[in-house]
Write a protein that holds these residues in place. Structure first.
Motif, PDB file in Angstrom:
ATOM      1  N   GLY B  61      64.395  50.127  23.957  1.00 26.57           N
ATOM      2  CA  GLY B  61      62.962  50.567  24.367  1.00 26.57           C
ATOM      3  C   GLY B  61      62.134  49.702  25.554  1.00 26.57           C
ATOM      4  O   GLY B  61      61.256  49.324  25.597  1.00 26.57           O
ATOM      5  N   ASP B 186      63.145  47.753  18.837  1.00 20.00           N
ATOM      6  CA  ASP B 186      62.325  48.199  20.078  1.00 20.00           C
ATOM      7  C   ASP B 186      61.593  46.902  20.703  1.00 20.00           C
ATOM      8  O   ASP B 186      60.878  46.318  19.868  1.00 20.00           O
ATOM      9  CB  ASP B 186      61.240  49.294  19.691  1.00 20.00           C
ATOM     10  N   SER B 189      57.792  46.695  20.906  1.00 14.21           N
ATOM     11  CA  SER B 189      56.822  46.712  19.413  1.00 14.21           C
ATOM     12  C   SER B 189      57.252  45.826  18.494  1.00 14.21           C
ATOM     13  O   SER B 189      56.648  45.355  17.545  1.00 14.21           O
ATOM     14  CB  SER B 189      56.874  48.025  18.924  1.00 14.21           C
TER      15      SER B 189
END
Lengths: 74, 391
Positions: B61, B186, B189
């Protein structure tokens, strides 16, 4: 047609720019750096003047600095 | 005898055939040195390297491929960050399940008055986030969290931990050696600043590949490189470049291995990690449910199923671990890993130090039959009459 090269600080950045330009459909080529432009032993990205504005716009979005874009007879 | 490979936490085996093919292709078709020179084989190698960077970045990510730094393994990555970021007088908070890849550099740095403390946790080693704040000192500069334990497979609540760390402006290093490729990650996040990975476990690359993905908020300028040397760039200067990726990547990279790593990640993407993980979880739960019911077998795993990775350990009461593992190999073809798993901190915490445990780890290539062979073999071991190998 007038040719330009993008001089960068490392070959990785040249390849990164080349890959992005290719994705955008902008013709370009990786070349050995002309010795009169830099003492580096790496590569630069060559393109023609019709794409100068597109390339300049792309350069502004990069996460790294380039050295410069230079007109060349190369 | 068929091999039942259960040492996937040490390195996954087998690798997808595409990994081997990619490495051979790189040797044959892109045999130049990436970033060194402008001839076609060097450029071909450089292009592969960029594609690996891009693949790794997207997988975690990260939007910028140049925020991926390649190293030889997770140990080198962790050393780079700990030795390049910490300063004398700093304090570090770690999980109770850290590997020696973290503890040995920290022990080394103790000579520079860099101290560490272990975060409070549940009995399985999962950090209790309600007890983190009182552990933070004025000089706490870093959290180091083993995302998935290589001993009992406990997955830490990285996101919750990073939220607390960031509220004190402290970055978080996540050692994702076991989890990368197995647990969805990710980087931004999840709140990871320094994501450390190895290529040869659940990412299915070869040994000798690993790296760091830098979170978008990570301040790379604060970090001194672990090594200095040739990068193929700004070669007229003796100073180390200060830009990514060259700042941390002196010396020729393992382009052959990295092309294999890309093929491994591509294989995961093609087969959908969620699908692979859920199939693995079903097998693992069957494994755990059945062996927990065997008398004399003590299992070390997560207290809750949702916090369990693909690794767990066990001991068989009064039976020597070394003998058990050798018997599993020689008599049943089961390859497990016995000992302390380079994680004495975790074993001390789990009260399995110094004898350690017998560790099993499944992979997407593990079959139901493999698990059944293991369950039957562990039952046989647990039912063995006392011999010289009994403690």
């Amino acid at each position: 047609m007038k040719q330009y090269v993008i001089l960068v600080f490392t070959s990785s950045h040249a390849i990164g720019i080349e890959q992005k330009l290719k994705k955008m459909g902008v013709p370009c080529k990786l070349c050995a750096i002309p010795r009169n432009l830099s003492s580096d032993c790496g590569i630069c990205v060559r393109f023609d003047e019709t794409n100068l504005e597109t390339v300049e716009a792309l350069v502004k979005t990069l996460s790294f600095d380039i050295q410069e874009i230079i007109a060349t007879n190369y | 005898m068929t091999i039942v490979y259960m040492d996937n936490a040490a390195t996954t085996w087998p690798k997808p055939p595409e990994v081997l093919a990619a490495m051979t292709r790189t040797m044959e078709e892109a045999g130049g040195n990436a970033g060194r020179g402008g001839h076609r084989l060097a450029v071909a190698a450089g292009e592969i390297l960029y594609q690996v960077r891009d693949t790794v970045a997207v997988f975690f990510g990260c939007s910028d491929p140049f925020r991926v730094t390649f190293t030889a393994n997770a140990t080198e990555s962790i050393n780079l960050i700990l030795k390049g970021y910490l300063k004398p007088g700093d304090h570090v908070l770690v999980s109770p399940l850290e590997h020696n890849a973290v503890m040995r550099p920290l022990q080394f740095l103790a000579q520079q008055n860099i101290q560490w403390s272990v975060l409070p946790s549940a009995k399985d080693g999962r950090i209790d986030t309600t007890l983190i704040e009182p552990m933070i000192r004025q000089n706490t500069r870093l959290f180091v969290i083993c995302h998935e334990s290589n001993v009992n497979g406990v997955i830490q609540p990285i996101h919750e931990i990073s939220k607390i760390a960031h509220s004190f402006h402290i970055p978080l290093l996540a050692d994702c050696s076991q989890s990368a490729g197995s647990v969805p990650i990710d980087i931004d996040s999840d709140g990871i600043d320094f994501l450390v990975f190895t290529g040869h476990k659940s990412l299915f690359g070869p040994v000798g590949t690993g790296g760091i993905v830098w979170g978008s908020q990570a301040n790379i300028e604060q970090i001194t490189p672990l090594k200095q040397g040739g990068t193929g760039s700004v070669s007229d200067r003796y100073d180390q470049p200060d830009f990514l990726p060259d700042k941390f990547e002196s010396g020729t990279l393992n382009i052959v291995g990295l092309s294999g790593l890309k093929a491994g990640i591509d294989w995961i993407n093609r087969n959908q990690m969620n699908q692979l993980s859920s199939e693995k979880d079903v097998l693992l739960q069957k494994f755990l449910d059945e062996i927990r019911a065997i008398k004399r077998v003590q299992v070390f795993c997560a207290e809750k199923k949702e916090n369990q990775g693909g690794v767990f350990s066990l001991i068989i009461e009064r039976l020597d671990n070394g003998f058990a593992a050798q018997w599993l190999d020689e008599e049943k073809g089961i390859l497990s890993r016995v000992g302390l798993h380079c994680a004495p901190l975790a074993h001390r915490f789990l009260h399995t130090f110094p004898a350690g445990t017998i560790r099993f780890a499944v992979s997407p290539f593990t079959t139901c039959e493999d698990v059944e062979i293991c369950i039957d073999a562990i039952k046989m071991l647990a039912e063995k009459k006392e011999t010289a190998h009994f403690l």
